[in-house]
Design a protein around this motif. Structure first.
Motif, PDB file in Angstrom:
ATOM      1  N   ALA A  15      48.557  13.349  33.997  1.00 26.23           N
ATOM      2  CA  ALA A  15      48.103  14.355  34.956  1.00 26.23           C
ATOM      3  C   ALA A  15      46.586  14.322  35.055  1.00 26.23           C
ATOM      4  N   SER A  16      46.075  14.047  36.256  1.00 21.87           N
ATOM      5  CA  SER A  16      44.635  14.019  36.461  1.00 21.87           C
ATOM      6  C   SER A  16      44.041  15.412  36.339  1.00 21.87           C
ATOM      7  N   THR A  17      44.858  16.434  36.600  1.00 18.44           N
ATOM      8  CA  THR A  17      44.399  17.819  36.509  1.00 18.44           C
ATOM      9  C   THR A  17      43.928  18.159  35.097  1.00 18.44           C
ATOM     10  N   SER A  18      44.774  17.875  34.110  1.00 17.38           N
ATOM     11  CA  SER A  18      44.481  18.232  32.728  1.00 17.38           C
ATOM     12  C   SER A  18      44.057  17.030  31.897  1.00 17.38           C
ATOM     13  N   ARG A  19      44.134  15.829  32.500  1.00 18.75           N
ATOM     14  CA  ARG A  19      43.809  14.579  31.801  1.00 18.75           C
ATOM     15  C   ARG A  19      44.636  14.437  30.532  1.00 18.75           C
ATOM     16  N   THR A  20      45.909  14.792  30.650  1.00 19.90           N
ATOM     17  CA  THR A  20      46.854  14.673  29.544  1.00 19.90           C
ATOM     18  C   THR A  20      48.157  14.088  30.082  1.00 19.90           C
ATOM     19  N   HIS A  21      48.998  13.613  29.173  1.00 19.90           N
ATOM     20  CA  HIS A  21      50.327  13.154  29.565  1.00 19.90           C
ATOM     21  C   HIS A  21      51.309  14.317  29.490  1.00 19.90           C
ATOM     22  N   VAL A  22      52.151  14.427  30.494  1.00 22.20           N
ATOM     23  CA  VAL A  22      53.217  15.425  30.485  1.00 22.20           C
ATOM     24  C   VAL A  22      54.541  14.680  30.608  1.00 22.20           C
ATOM     25  N   GLY A  23      55.520  15.121  29.852  1.00 21.62           N
ATOM     26  CA  GLY A  23      56.803  14.435  29.842  1.00 21.62           C
ATOM     27  C   GLY A  23      57.696  14.846  30.994  1.00 21.62           C
ATOM     28  N   TYR A  24      58.667  13.996  31.279  1.00 23.18           N
ATOM     29  CA  TYR A  24      59.700  14.319  32.270  1.00 23.18           C
ATOM     30  C   TYR A  24      61.004  13.687  31.837  1.00 23.18           C
ATOM     31  N   GLU A  25      62.115  14.267  32.292  1.00 22.23           N
ATOM     32  CA  GLU A  25      63.447  13.801  31.915  1.00 22.23           C
ATOM     33  C   GLU A  25      64.241  13.265  33.098  1.00 22.23           C
ATOM     34  N   SER A  26      63.609  13.164  34.245  1.00 26.88           N
ATOM     35  CA  SER A  26      64.262  12.619  35.431  1.00 26.88           C
ATOM     36  C   SER A  26      63.194  12.320  36.470  1.00 26.88           C
ATOM     37  N   TRP A  27      63.559  11.543  37.496  1.00 25.64           N
ATOM     38  CA  TRP A  27      62.625  11.284  38.588  1.00 25.64           C
ATOM     39  C   TRP A  27      62.276  12.582  39.311  1.00 25.64           C
ATOM     40  N   VAL A  28      63.239  13.497  39.377  1.00 24.03           N
ATOM     41  CA  VAL A  28      62.989  14.773  40.054  1.00 24.03           C
ATOM     42  C   VAL A  28      61.911  15.558  39.307  1.00 24.03           C
ATOM     43  N   GLU A  29      61.991  15.569  37.965  1.00 26.95           N
ATOM     44  CA  GLU A  29      60.955  16.241  37.173  1.00 26.95           C
ATOM     45  C   GLU A  29      59.611  15.530  37.308  1.00 26.95           C
ATOM     46  N   ARG A  30      59.644  14.197  37.353  1.00 21.08           N
ATOM     47  CA  ARG A  30      58.378  13.472  37.516  1.00 21.08           C
ATOM     48  C   ARG A  30      57.720  13.822  38.843  1.00 21.08           C
ATOM     49  N   ASP A  31      58.512  13.888  39.903  1.00 22.82           N
ATOM     50  CA  ASP A  31      57.961  14.246  41.211  1.00 22.82           C
ATOM     51  C   ASP A  31      57.405  15.669  41.196  1.00 22.82           C
ATOM     52  N   ALA A  32      58.085  16.562  40.478  1.00 28.62           N
ATOM     53  CA  ALA A  32      57.595  17.945  40.389  1.00 28.62           C
ATOM     54  C   ALA A  32      56.261  17.996  39.647  1.00 28.62           C
ATOM     55  N   ALA A  33      56.147  17.210  38.570  1.00 29.23           N
ATOM     56  CA  ALA A  33      54.874  17.155  37.839  1.00 29.23           C
ATOM     57  C   ALA A  33      53.766  16.605  38.728  1.00 29.23           C
ATOM     58  N   MET A  34      54.115  15.599  39.518  1.00 28.60           N
ATOM     59  CA  MET A  34      53.156  14.985  40.438  1.00 28.60           C
ATOM     60  C   MET A  34      52.681  16.008  41.473  1.00 28.60           C
ATOM     61  N   ALA A  35      53.608  16.807  41.981  1.00 30.91           N
ATOM     62  CA  ALA A  35      53.253  17.817  42.984  1.00 30.91           C
ATOM     63  C   ALA A  35      52.358  18.892  42.385  1.00 30.91           C
ATOM     64  N   LEU A  36      52.631  19.275  41.139  1.00 25.48           N
ATOM     65  CA  LEU A  36      51.768  20.245  40.472  1.00 25.48           C
ATOM     66  C   LEU A  36      50.380  19.666  40.249  1.00 25.48           C
ATOM     67  N   ASP A  37      50.332  18.396  39.870  1.00 26.18           N
ATOM     68  CA  ASP A  37      49.054  17.724  39.647  1.00 26.18           C
ATOM     69  C   ASP A  37      48.253  17.621  40.948  1.00 26.18           C
ATOM     70  N   PHE A  38      48.950  17.490  42.062  1.00 27.96           N
ATOM     71  CA  PHE A  38      48.314  17.377  43.375  1.00 27.96           C
ATOM     72  C   PHE A  38      47.831  18.727  43.895  1.00 27.96           C
ATOM     73  N   ASP A  39      48.403  19.812  43.386  1.00 29.97           N
ATOM     74  CA  ASP A  39      48.062  21.164  43.841  1.00 29.97           C
ATOM     75  C   ASP A  39      46.646  21.515  43.384  1.00 29.97           C
ATOM     76  N   PRO A  40      45.714  21.768  44.298  1.00 34.06           N
ATOM     77  CA  PRO A  40      44.334  22.055  43.896  1.00 34.06           C
ATOM     78  C   PRO A  40      44.180  23.359  43.128  1.00 34.06           C
ATOM     79  N   ALA A  41      45.181  24.223  43.172  1.00 38.58           N
ATOM     80  CA  ALA A  41      45.102  25.493  42.441  1.00 38.58           C
ATOM     81  C   ALA A  41      45.449  25.334  40.969  1.00 38.58           C
ATOM     82  N   VAL A  42      46.075  24.215  40.592  1.00 39.86           N
ATOM     83  CA  VAL A  42      46.500  23.992  39.203  1.00 39.86           C
ATOM     84  C   VAL A  42      45.369  23.346  38.414  1.00 39.86           C
ATOM     85  N   VAL A  43      45.045  23.929  37.250  1.00 41.63           N
ATOM     86  CA  VAL A  43      43.953  23.389  36.420  1.00 41.63           C
ATOM     87  C   VAL A  43      44.446  22.867  35.080  1.00 41.63           C
ATOM     88  N   ALA A  44      45.672  23.197  34.685  1.00 40.74           N
ATOM     89  CA  ALA A  44      46.220  22.701  33.416  1.00 40.74           C
ATOM     90  C   ALA A  44      47.742  22.685  33.528  1.00 40.74           C
TER      91      ALA A  44
END
Length: 252
Positions: free
Chosen positions: A65-94
């Motif tokens: 995640a570029s937002t927090s500069r950390t790795h976040v886990g996922y258990e499916s492609w759907v979860e990975r896409d959700a993490a990606m969308a959160l990372d893309f959200d400018p309101a998310v900082v961690a």
């Protein structure tokens, strides 16, 4: 009723809810949620491992995640896409994955739930995110999500349910995420892109005005990821003719 009494009454709803987590220092913690709700869960380690074994149907992994500069886990492609969308959200900082496990009694049944993500927003708000394809949300899952949503109301957090991201947004997000890292930023090129895209231009035509497309396009996509440039990501795949322009309030 004074303020403290109101808070006490509010927390009565979660009086039987326990939380277990691994804090930022790697120490396992547990206790009543009312005692731990202010913990910085966006810095927590996953409360359980991400299993990987031969023949499993889902795909597990880690997303940087570029937002927090950390790795976040996922258990499916759907979860990975959700993490990606959160990372893309400018309101998310961690952002943290599987930040804690909740446990409570539902009548005579013991229930438990581990949310998929915990995000922290710019304004300090905490967000619990649960991810599951719509066709896999059965009655029991819906009940758990509803209970978790109510807990979020009490704690002053947001609750978000995320299903499958819809095309073409999903494809566009996956493409731009390739350029999320700061190594894709080149200041002189970025400055020229901001200048040329002050008014809307087709993506490729505007990039070629700046210079060699092989050198310019990675920077252009990086600026789109950072929301310094903007384009319609919802209704069509990114292409050579996609109109791109400087975001409102951007430079120059």
């Amino acid at each position: 009723m004074d303020g403290s009494a109101g808070v006490a009454c509010t927390w009565e709803y979660t009086s039987g809810v326990e939380v277990g987590f691994v804090d930022a220092d790697g120490v396992e913690r547990s206790g009543p949620l009312a005692s731990w709700w202010a913990e910085p869960f966006a810095l927590a380690s996953p409360v359980r491992p991400f299993a990987s074994f031969k023949g499993q149907e889902n795909f597990t992994g880690e997303y940087w995640a570029s937002t927090s500069r950390t790795h976040v886990g996922y258990e499916s492609w759907v979860e990975r896409d959700a993490a990606m969308a959160l990372d893309f959200d400018p309101a998310v900082v961690a952002l943290a994955s599987q930040p804690f496990r909740l446990a409570w009694m539902d009548g005579k049944r013991e229930r438990g739930h581990t949310p998929d993500y915990f995000a922290r927003l710019l304004d300090g708000t905490g967000v619990i995110v649960d991810v599951r394809p719509e066709n896999l949300v059965d009655k029991a899952t819906a009940e758990v999500f509803a209970f978790t949503s109510r807990i979020c109301e009490v704690a002053g957090w947001q609750f978000r349910y995320v299903g499958d991201l819809h095309q073409p947004y999903r494809a566009n997000l996956r493409w731009l995420a390739r350029y999320r890292h700061g190594r894709c930023h080149r200041a002189p090129v970025a400055d020229r892109l901001r200048e040329f895209f002050a008014d809307p231009l087709p993506l490729l035509a505007g990039a070629e005005r700046v210079g060699d497309r092989l050198a310019v396009l990675p920077v252009l996509y990086h600026l789109l990821w950072r929301h310094e440039l903007t384009a319609d990501l919802m209704t069509a795949p990114l292409g050579t003719g996609t109109l791109v322009h400087l975001t409102s309030g951007g430079r120059p």
